[in-house]
Design a protein around this motif. Structure first.
Motif, PDB file in Angstrom:
ATOM      1  N   ILE A 140       0.840  -1.210   0.000  1.00 43.34           N
ATOM      2  CA  ILE A 140       0.000   0.000   0.000  1.00 43.34           C
ATOM      3  C   ILE A 140       0.873   1.258   0.000  1.00 43.34           C
ATOM      4  N   VAL A 141       1.883   1.261   0.882  1.00 44.04           N
ATOM      5  CA  VAL A 141       2.789   2.418   0.939  1.00 44.04           C
ATOM      6  C   VAL A 141       3.468   2.624  -0.415  1.00 44.04           C
ATOM      7  N   GLY A 142       3.943   1.517  -1.005  1.00 45.79           N
ATOM      8  CA  GLY A 142       4.609   1.599  -2.302  1.00 45.79           C
ATOM      9  C   GLY A 142       3.690   2.167  -3.366  1.00 45.79           C
ATOM     10  N   PHE A 143       2.445   1.756  -3.337  1.00 43.21           N
ATOM     11  CA  PHE A 143       1.474   2.210  -4.337  1.00 43.21           C
ATOM     12  C   PHE A 143       1.216   3.710  -4.205  1.00 43.21           C
ATOM     13  N   ILE A 144       1.022   4.118  -2.946  1.00 46.20           N
ATOM     14  CA  ILE A 144       0.789   5.554  -2.710  1.00 46.20           C
ATOM     15  C   ILE A 144       1.992   6.354  -3.193  1.00 46.20           C
TER      16      ILE A 144
ATOM     17  N   PHE B  44       4.120   3.124   9.113  1.00 45.55           N
ATOM     18  CA  PHE B  44       3.518   4.455   9.053  1.00 45.55           C
ATOM     19  C   PHE B  44       4.554   5.540   9.347  1.00 45.55           C
ATOM     20  N   LEU B  45       5.340   5.322  10.418  1.00 41.96           N
ATOM     21  CA  LEU B  45       6.332   6.325  10.811  1.00 41.96           C
ATOM     22  C   LEU B  45       7.350   6.555   9.706  1.00 41.96           C
ATOM     23  N   GLU B  46       7.772   5.450   9.054  1.00 47.13           N
ATOM     24  CA  GLU B  46       8.749   5.596   7.975  1.00 47.13           C
ATOM     25  C   GLU B  46       8.117   6.321   6.780  1.00 47.13           C
ATOM     26  N   ALA B  47       6.860   5.965   6.487  1.00 49.00           N
ATOM     27  CA  ALA B  47       6.191   6.544   5.327  1.00 49.00           C
ATOM     28  C   ALA B  47       6.027   8.050   5.464  1.00 49.00           C
ATOM     29  N   ILE B  48       5.779   8.520   6.712  1.00 51.07           N
ATOM     30  CA  ILE B  48       5.629   9.974   6.867  1.00 51.07           C
ATOM     31  C   ILE B  48       6.956  10.643   7.214  1.00 51.07           C
ATOM     32  N   GLY B  49       8.023   9.848   7.301  1.00 54.03           N
ATOM     33  CA  GLY B  49       9.355  10.419   7.452  1.00 54.03           C
ATOM     34  C   GLY B  49       9.790  10.729   8.866  1.00 54.03           C
ATOM     35  N   VAL B  50       9.028  10.273   9.861  1.00 53.52           N
ATOM     36  CA  VAL B  50       9.409  10.538  11.254  1.00 53.52           C
ATOM     37  C   VAL B  50      10.485   9.567  11.718  1.00 53.52           C
ATOM     38  N   PHE B  51      10.444   8.352  11.161  1.00 56.99           N
ATOM     39  CA  PHE B  51      11.300   7.283  11.682  1.00 56.99           C
ATOM     40  C   PHE B  51      12.784   7.648  11.644  1.00 56.99           C
ATOM     41  N   SER B  52      13.252   8.131  10.501  1.00 59.12           N
ATOM     42  CA  SER B  52      14.689   8.387  10.372  1.00 59.12           C
ATOM     43  C   SER B  52      15.135   9.475  11.346  1.00 59.12           C
ATOM     44  N   PHE B  53      14.226  10.385  11.649  1.00 56.99           N
ATOM     45  CA  PHE B  53      14.520  11.435  12.620  1.00 56.99           C
ATOM     46  C   PHE B  53      14.812  10.830  14.005  1.00 56.99           C
ATOM     47  N   LEU B  73      10.579  -2.237   5.944  1.00 58.13           N
ATOM     48  CA  LEU B  73       9.623  -2.616   4.886  1.00 58.13           C
ATOM     49  C   LEU B  73       9.263  -1.392   4.048  1.00 58.13           C
ATOM     50  N   ALA B  74       8.892  -0.312   4.743  1.00 60.08           N
ATOM     51  CA  ALA B  74       8.463   0.894   4.036  1.00 60.08           C
ATOM     52  C   ALA B  74       9.623   1.524   3.274  1.00 60.08           C
ATOM     53  N   ARG B  75      10.814   1.561   3.957  1.00 57.69           N
ATOM     54  CA  ARG B  75      11.983   2.152   3.334  1.00 57.69           C
ATOM     55  C   ARG B  75      12.333   1.383   2.059  1.00 57.69           C
ATOM     56  N   GLY B  76      12.269   0.034   2.185  1.00 56.52           N
ATOM     57  CA  GLY B  76      12.601  -0.815   1.042  1.00 56.52           C
ATOM     58  C   GLY B  76      11.665  -0.573  -0.127  1.00 56.52           C
ATOM     59  N   VAL B  77      10.373  -0.473   0.161  1.00 55.26           N
ATOM     60  CA  VAL B  77       9.406  -0.344  -0.928  1.00 55.26           C
ATOM     61  C   VAL B  77       9.529   1.025  -1.591  1.00 55.26           C
ATOM     62  N   ILE B  78       9.799   2.035  -0.787  1.00 56.00           N
ATOM     63  CA  ILE B  78       9.934   3.379  -1.367  1.00 56.00           C
ATOM     64  C   ILE B  78      11.170   3.439  -2.272  1.00 56.00           C
ATOM     65  N   GLY B  79      12.287   2.846  -1.789  1.00 58.96           N
ATOM     66  CA  GLY B  79      13.509   2.810  -2.596  1.00 58.96           C
ATOM     67  C   GLY B  79      13.308   2.045  -3.887  1.00 58.96           C
TER      68      GLY B  79
END
Lengths: 150, 120, 335
Positions: A140-144, B44-53, B73-79
């Motif tokens: 979901i995160v990736g899709f967004i 969620f925290l990684e997706a909104i960018g709070v985690f790395s802080f 997980l989130a970091r990997g998918v975004i990359g």
């Protein structure tokens, strides 16, 4: 008094009567055990970076988690981890070691029903939701993110 | 400065675990639910960018709890979305956490073969 | 003779001519430790799995009870047994080594009373001469079936109970010497909509209350008529709830009331709310209570194990936990 009212009254009575966990000691225990496990993780990470300065920070973390997972799995097999868990509660569930314990404990337990249908199937009775939730949420995160990129 | 680093790790890690314990006491939820809840928080925290802080000063304090697992997980998918586009949506998350999941399954398998459950 | 709806008066008064109990090491260290016939050194009982250990415990208990009753195993006409596992495999698999007809019963933790009640009615009707009743439970097998793997590191909530590792067995007959079963009250399934699987005492207490009220009403007795009123495994919380519930109905349970689960473990063993499982009431009855009855220290005992008839499937689908309770009156003196 009809059946529903009776049941409601009884449930109310029981929840008032039920003994509560002594909150302060268990909060304190979960705090320091959880903190300690994190410190051990940091120590392993620092040692890895000390001995192998060439590897990236990202893979050093991966190594750290693998070591922690190994330790928790081993302690589960020895029958020690559940004693820590009884003492620390959230302190040993929330760290990655708790994830490892939740995979290892059914593996050890259900070996008697055979390797395939016992161990391999039951391994994910507790950890399965973690993997499923992880994959679904990451997609979901990736899709967004993909939509934002376009 | 080493000591201060570890103090932060201890405090943040301990607090996260204590929040888990508060949830257990207050709502009687089981460990599988706790794990899922904290993992999703991490995503969620990684997706909104709070985690790395937080991760900058708390280091293992937030990476060792399952929150860190969710964050990677989130970091990997975004990359992966950045480099691979659409396919990254499906491959990124698991690729980043493959080491952890494989290790957990592998060691569980090995120790499952070796050890036997003990009566408490 | 059937007088009322639920209560049966057994006019031939079947006797309990032999009883045997076997428990695990932890239970052996509990309050009734010295009364048990056999305390296992470890829970595995020299078997590969805990399921097989439970089976062997049942076999041992049946052989022990027949041995103590001093009758020829050939004279046993019927075996009634039950346990907590799915499809009551422990009892059924144990029954295959014996040359008796077999009835499997399931009443969760109330199985001991259920098997004894059914057996007593059969013997009283003189259809069967000697009937063996047996029940067992094992902590490690019950835990993996109802809750979590043994090695999982989670905390037990304070209302939780500990499944007793143990098996109890007794032989009912019309001939021979022993305490007599004079009355049986079969219980209804009662559900007060308790959904917390860690709080079985609260789920079963209403069933115990219902059976107890019916029993007192039908037999026109009061708690003072009994030397001991003992429930099965309500535990500390459940037995307190039962006392409150009975008080609401105008019946006061005094010091002659006790609960097997609550009394099972010592305080230092730190067992939260006490013991549970069908082995709990079975082992206490077949050791401590039977001994006191045989010594005529107790003249009239009301034995009423309670059972929570839940399954993991039902509770996961959000269903509540129904309870059941059967009452048996055992008298050591002819009246």
């Amino acid at each position: 008094m009809n059946r529903e009212q009776r049941n409601l009254a009884y449930n109310k009575y029981v929840s008032a009567k039920i003994p509560k966990t002594k909150a302060w000691p268990s909060l304190f225990n979960s705090f320091w055990v959880g903190g300690l496990i994190c410190c051990i993780g940091q120590g392993i990470n620092d040692l890895i970076l000390l001995f192998f300065p060439s590897i990236s920070e990202q893979s050093a973390w991966a190594y750290t988690l693998v070591v922690l997972i190994f330790l928790a799995s081993f302690l589960t097999g020895l029958g020690v981890y559940d004693k820590i868990g009884k003492f620390a509660g959230g302190g040993s569930i929330v760290p990655i070691t708790g994830f490892s314990n939740s995979i290892s404990s059914p593996a050890v337990e259900f070996k008697n029903e055979g390797i395939i249908y016992g161990m391999c199937v039951k391994m994910f009775t507790i950890a399965g939701p973690v993997i499923v939730a992880g994959i679904v949420s990451s997609v979901i995160v990736g899709f967004i993110y993909w939509i934002f990129l376009i | 400065m080493m000591f201060l680093d570890y103090l932060w790790v201890f405090l943040v890690g301990g607090t996260i675990c204590m929040i888990g314990e508060i949830l257990i006491i207050a709502t009687n939820i089981t460990s599988a639910r706790i794990l899922v809840l904290f993992e999703l928080t991490g995503v969620f925290l990684e997706a909104i960018g709070v985690f790395s802080f937080v991760s900058d000063f708390a280091k293992a304090g937030i990476n060792v709890p399952i929150v860190g697992f969710g964050a990677s997980l989130a970091r990997g998918v975004i990359g992966a979305v950045k480099t691979n586009g659409l396919l990254g949506i499906f491959s990124g998350g698991l690729m980043a956490t493959a080491a952890g999941i494989s290790a957990a399954v592998f060691f569980a398998y090995i120790f499952g073969l070796i050890f036997k459950a003990k009566t408490k | 003779m059937m007088k009322n709806n639920e209560t049966i008066y057994l006019k031939n008064r079947p006797k309990i001519i032999g009883s045997y109990s076997i428990v695990g090491p932890k239970e052996g260290k509990g309050n009734f430790g010295e009364y048990f016939d056999y305390v296992m050194k470890d829970d595995c009982f020299n078997e590969e799995t805990y399921e097989k250990a439970e089976r062997k415990m049942i076999e041992t208990a049946i052989v022990g009870a027949i041995d103590k009753s001093r009758i020829n195993p050939k004279d046993i006409n019927m075996l009634i047994a039950g346990d907590l596992l799915n499809q009551i495999i422990s009892s059924s698999y144990a029954a295959r080594v014996f040359d008796f007809p077999y009835l499997g019963v399931y009443g969760a933790c109330s199985t001991m009373a259920e098997s004894m009640a059914v057996g007593a009615v059969m013997v009283d009707g003189q259809y069967f001469k000697n009937v063996v009743c047996c029940t067992a439970s094992h902590f490690s097998t019950a835990e993996r079936q109802y809750r979590f793997p043994l090695e999982l590191g989670n905390q037990r909530p304070p209302a939780a109970q500990w499944t007793v590792t143990g098996a109890g067995s007794c032989v009912l007959s019309l001939s021979g010497e022993g305490p007599e079963i004079s009355m049986v009250t079969f219980g209804k399934v009662i559900d007060y909509d308790i959904k917390d699987v860690n709080n079985m005492g609260a789920a079963m207490a209403p069933a115990a209350m219902d059976t107890m009220l019916n029993h007192f009403k039908n037999t026109k007795t009061s708690p003072d008529d009994y030397d001991l009123i003992v429930t099965g495994d309500l535990g500390k919380l459940g037995s307190e709830i039962l006392i409150d519930l009975m008080e609401d109905k105008g019946i006061k349970l005094g010091i002659n009331y006790g609960d097997c689960g609550q009394m099972y473990f010592t305080r230092s063993q730190n067992m939260m709310c006490g013991g549970s499982g069908c082995g709990c009431s079975a082992t206490v009855f077949n050791s401590f209570i039977m001994k006191k009855l045989n010594e005529k220290k107790y003249k009239k005992v009301l034995f009423m194990p309670t059972g929570a008839l839940l399954s993991t499937t039902a509770t996961q689908q959000g269903d509540s936990i129904p309870g059941v309770c059967h009452a048996i009156v055992i008298e050591s003196v002819k009246s």
